[in-house]
Design a protein around this motif. Sequence first.
Motif, PDB file in Angstrom:
ATOM      1  N   VAL A   1      -9.331  -4.502  -4.329  1.00  9.85           N
ATOM      2  CA  VAL A   1      -7.786  -5.226  -4.192  1.00  9.85           C
ATOM      3  C   VAL A   1      -8.009  -6.489  -4.972  1.00  9.85           C
ATOM      4  O   VAL A   1      -6.993  -6.603  -5.877  1.00  9.85           O
ATOM      5  CB  VAL A   1      -7.451  -5.465  -2.962  1.00  9.85           C
ATOM      6  CG1 VAL A   1      -6.546  -6.225  -2.762  1.00  9.85           C
ATOM      7  CG2 VAL A   1      -7.019  -4.121  -2.097  1.00  9.85           C
ATOM      8  N   ARG A   2      -9.121  -7.118  -4.925  1.00 14.07           N
ATOM      9  CA  ARG A   2      -9.016  -8.431  -5.507  1.00 14.07           C
ATOM     10  C   ARG A   2      -9.103  -8.364  -7.034  1.00 14.07           C
ATOM     11  O   ARG A   2      -8.380  -8.932  -7.568  1.00 14.07           O
ATOM     12  CB  ARG A   2     -10.366  -9.243  -5.158  1.00 14.07           C
ATOM     13  CG  ARG A   2     -10.001 -10.732  -4.439  1.00 14.07           C
ATOM     14  CD  ARG A   2     -11.067 -11.468  -4.613  1.00 14.07           C
ATOM     15  NE  ARG A   2     -12.307 -11.136  -5.439  1.00 14.07           N
ATOM     16  CZ  ARG A   2     -13.500 -10.909  -5.419  1.00 14.07           C
ATOM     17  NH1 ARG A   2     -14.074 -11.088  -4.171  1.00 14.07           N
ATOM     18  NH2 ARG A   2     -14.337 -10.277  -6.399  1.00 14.07           N
TER      19      ARG A   2
ATOM     20  N   LYS B   1       0.837  -1.102  -0.013  1.00 10.90           N
ATOM     21  CA  LYS B   1      -0.123  -0.016   0.007  1.00 10.90           C
ATOM     22  C   LYS B   1       0.914   1.295   0.036  1.00 10.90           C
ATOM     23  O   LYS B   1       1.913   1.354   0.835  1.00 10.90           O
ATOM     24  CB  LYS B   1      -0.923   0.066   1.249  1.00 10.90           C
ATOM     25  CG  LYS B   1      -1.744  -1.145   1.254  1.00 10.90           C
ATOM     26  CD  LYS B   1      -3.097  -0.774   1.669  1.00 10.90           C
ATOM     27  CE  LYS B   1      -4.120  -1.873   1.813  1.00 10.90           C
ATOM     28  NZ  LYS B   1      -4.067  -2.846   0.874  1.00 10.90           N
TER      29      LYS B   1
ATOM     30  N   GLN C   1      -5.535 -16.354  -0.680  1.00  9.18           N
ATOM     31  CA  GLN C   1      -5.977 -15.364   0.561  1.00  9.18           C
ATOM     32  C   GLN C   1      -5.719 -16.092   1.797  1.00  9.18           C
ATOM     33  O   GLN C   1      -5.777 -17.353   1.967  1.00  9.18           O
ATOM     34  CB  GLN C   1      -7.317 -15.245   0.509  1.00  9.18           C
ATOM     35  CG  GLN C   1      -7.657 -14.096  -0.452  1.00  9.18           C
ATOM     36  CD  GLN C   1      -9.317 -13.788  -0.701  1.00  9.18           C
ATOM     37  OE1 GLN C   1     -10.146 -14.767  -0.343  1.00  9.18           O
ATOM     38  NE2 GLN C   1      -9.296 -12.641  -1.535  1.00  9.18           N
TER      39      GLN C   1
ATOM     40  N   SER D   1     -11.273  -0.689  -1.601  1.00 12.27           N
ATOM     41  CA  SER D   1     -11.948  -1.802  -0.915  1.00 12.27           C
ATOM     42  C   SER D   1     -11.107  -3.080  -1.037  1.00 12.27           C
ATOM     43  O   SER D   1     -10.500  -3.214  -2.104  1.00 12.27           O
ATOM     44  CB  SER D   1     -13.272  -1.750  -1.276  1.00 12.27           C
ATOM     45  OG  SER D   1     -13.471  -2.263  -2.663  1.00 12.27           O
ATOM     46  N   LYS D   2     -11.643  -4.276  -0.111  1.00 12.66           N
ATOM     47  CA  LYS D   2     -11.231  -5.445  -0.536  1.00 12.66           C
ATOM     48  C   LYS D   2     -11.447  -6.021  -1.881  1.00 12.66           C
ATOM     49  O   LYS D   2     -10.821  -6.704  -2.503  1.00 12.66           O
ATOM     50  CB  LYS D   2     -12.015  -6.411   0.531  1.00 12.66           C
ATOM     51  CG  LYS D   2     -11.300  -6.631   1.852  1.00 12.66           C
ATOM     52  CD  LYS D   2     -11.687  -7.823   2.647  1.00 12.66           C
ATOM     53  CE  LYS D   2     -10.757  -8.132   3.651  1.00 12.66           C
ATOM     54  NZ  LYS D   2     -11.372  -8.758   4.694  1.00 12.66           N
ATOM     55  N   ASP D   3     -12.587  -5.528  -2.264  1.00 13.08           N
ATOM     56  CA  ASP D   3     -13.124  -5.903  -3.496  1.00 13.08           C
ATOM     57  C   ASP D   3     -12.226  -5.240  -4.884  1.00 13.08           C
ATOM     58  O   ASP D   3     -11.663  -6.114  -5.827  1.00 13.08           O
ATOM     59  CB  ASP D   3     -14.457  -5.291  -3.908  1.00 13.08           C
ATOM     60  CG  ASP D   3     -15.193  -6.434  -4.991  1.00 13.08           C
ATOM     61  OD1 ASP D   3     -15.308  -7.502  -4.441  1.00 13.08           O
ATOM     62  OD2 ASP D   3     -15.720  -5.890  -5.869  1.00 13.08           O
TER      63      ASP D   3
ATOM     64  N   LYS E   1       0.010 -14.115  -3.207  1.00 12.26           N
ATOM     65  CA  LYS E   1      -0.982 -13.473  -3.137  1.00 12.26           C
ATOM     66  C   LYS E   1      -1.244 -12.642  -4.565  1.00 12.26           C
ATOM     67  O   LYS E   1      -2.415 -12.450  -4.933  1.00 12.26           O
ATOM     68  CB  LYS E   1      -0.736 -11.930  -2.074  1.00 12.26           C
ATOM     69  CG  LYS E   1      -1.228 -12.352  -0.859  1.00 12.26           C
ATOM     70  CD  LYS E   1      -1.168 -10.981   0.027  1.00 12.26           C
ATOM     71  CE  LYS E   1      -0.757 -11.010   1.554  1.00 12.26           C
ATOM     72  NZ  LYS E   1      -0.220  -9.980   1.683  1.00 12.26           N
TER      73      LYS E   1
ATOM     74  N   THR F   1      -8.990 -15.884   5.184  1.00 11.88           N
ATOM     75  CA  THR F   1     -10.344 -15.898   5.159  1.00 11.88           C
ATOM     76  C   THR F   1     -10.492 -17.727   5.440  1.00 11.88           C
ATOM     77  O   THR F   1      -9.616 -18.351   5.181  1.00 11.88           O
ATOM     78  CB  THR F   1     -11.065 -15.911   3.747  1.00 11.88           C
ATOM     79  OG1 THR F   1     -10.314 -16.409   2.873  1.00 11.88           O
ATOM     80  CG2 THR F   1     -11.058 -14.255   3.608  1.00 11.88           C
TER      81      THR F   1
ATOM     82  N   ASN G   1      -6.910   0.438  -3.903  1.00 10.96           N
ATOM     83  CA  ASN G   1      -6.952   0.172  -2.575  1.00 10.96           C
ATOM     84  C   ASN G   1      -8.092   0.719  -1.853  1.00 10.96           C
ATOM     85  O   ASN G   1      -8.166   0.712  -0.443  1.00 10.96           O
ATOM     86  CB  ASN G   1      -5.586   0.926  -2.012  1.00 10.96           C
ATOM     87  CG  ASN G   1      -4.333   0.289  -2.323  1.00 10.96           C
ATOM     88  OD1 ASN G   1      -4.283  -1.045  -2.140  1.00 10.96           O
ATOM     89  ND2 ASN G   1      -3.316   0.870  -2.784  1.00 10.96           N
TER      90      ASN G   1
END
Lengths: 290, 267
Positions: free
Chosen positions: A81-82, A61, B187, A77-79, B182, B190, A75
């Motif tokens: 990032v994925r 980050k 992950q 949200s989690k989504d 990663k 989780t 960066n």
Amino acid sequence: MNEPILKTENLCHVYSAGTPFELTAVKDVNIEIYKGEILGVIGHTGSGKSTLIQHLNALIKPTSGAVLLDGRDINASKDSVRQARSRVGLVFQYPEYQLFEETVYKDIAFGPKNMKLSEAEIDERVRISAQFVGVEEELLDRSPFELSGGQKRRVAIAGVIAMMPEVLVLDEPMAGLDPGGRESIMENILTYHKKTGAAIVIVTHSMEEAARHAGRMVVLNHGTVAMDGTPEEIFSRGEELRSMGLATPVMTDLSERLAALGVKLPRTVYTVEQMTRALLELERGCRDAS
Amino acid sequence: MLRDITLGQYFPGNTVVHRLDPRTKILLVVLYIAALFTANSWASYGVVVVFLAAAMAISKIKLRVMLKGMKPLIFVIVLTAGLNLFYTRGEVLAQWWIFTVTREGIRSAVFMAGRIILLVMGTFMLTYTTSPIMLTYGLELLLSPLKKLKVPVHELAMMMSMALRLIPTLIEETDKIMSAQKARGAQFDTGNLLEKARAMLPILIPLFLSSFRRADELATAMEARCYHGGEGRTRLRVLRFELRDFAALGLGLSVLAAVIVIKRFSL
Ligand SMILES: Nc1ncnc2c1ncn2[C@@H]1O[C@H](COP(=O)(O)OP(=O)(O)OP(=O)(O)O)[C@@H](O)[C@H]1O
Ligand SMILES: [Mg+2]
């Protein structure tokens, strides 16, 4: 010009902030990566290349600044990032040390599996990406640890390609290989580029490779962007490059020496082919004049 | 990040404390611990604290850095303080449900928590100001009388220094492999316990492989340079006690003496 697919805005990264080991590795970096281009990143050892590229898929980050994928902060949200992890593929330096599965097939399938694709899709992707990097079908059932170093490297790259990233970032993908191996891995990467239209970001220490393949180059110096332009623009500033501890391609050196002897080539050259053409042109010019 | 762990880390510097002979520093820590465990009053704790504060000031180690390193121990410290607070008999000050707070309880809670904190800070001083190489060399020399009893002191010291040397490398490697997996969408945080354990495989396998490879390479490199154990081995840097070492040891001894005197005459 079209919109960049990926860009950084005033990106800064400080390692171990607040300890005696504090170190600013990347400082105020603004770069843009466009769809379908090949961007070469060069810079002296420790100039922050690896740090910079690990920001591109949110592995690190930013201390300040942002990385935008299609204009959105990765960066956020989690989504996001994925999303960034699957759309921006990152091949680390010496990727062969990350292999872990029992078979080559399973290792290449690791990425697509994490993307929750169906069995059929995974199978297709494994085979396609193995093909891209020139890993034969027979090898798929072997253990990755029985392969040669060069083959392992290919399998590791296939593992990232299998995610079909729109931006493929490679950190010195050719380090430690013989010239034949370097050449063929570079060709594999170019094939992927041509077939899928993915943008390629390639970190390299070899000026020749950068010059030959990159459409645009970024030069890092002590964590900041020192130059950003076409290879032609960058290699015409040989003196500056050398002051940053970098070399110019051999052919550029040669043309500079020729210039010192009074032989002016028609333009900046940095590959053997360009040198040949420039010399032929020069010769023709002389003949016409006489 | 994993790398930000500072427990037992060395912070290079060029102060008198850094330059002290490692043997001196190890002995000082022993004296310091003895004094700490003898101390039982505000005055004697005061002497110990002043000694530690002086060492910290001279070596330019910041209190903030030390406290940060102590984070993993907060639980132990709070637990100890809590147990002492509620389970010491004496003059009752307050009572609530099954908890009773006594004057003696407060006193022993403060002293016990203080003892642990000071103990940890003292040992941090040793590792913060002494490089791992010097530390093991110092230990080896201090323990060398045990060689007479056929204890393989040199080999143990060598193993310890290699382990210390490899810890940062291992952490770095773990970091790198984790990042790489990663990047392929792995992950680690989780799912249930079993899934989490399975998710560690992509890290553990490459890590084991590279550790074995590294160990093998290190052994080869040592053999190639004719390493054959401690017999007849000489050192690049020979340790010699200097004036400052005697001064430091003298100071350490007087701290212990002061604490003993205070206890003896319950000043
Ligand atoms: N995880 C880390 N923690 C602390 N410092 C780091 C970390 N990773 C890199 N650095 C430091 O940041 C600086 C930039 O490192 P980086 O790896 O980005 O350089 P690089 O340009 O990739 O170099 P090379 O060409 O040698 O790969 C270096 O001084 C390095 O020591
Ligand atoms: Mg690097």
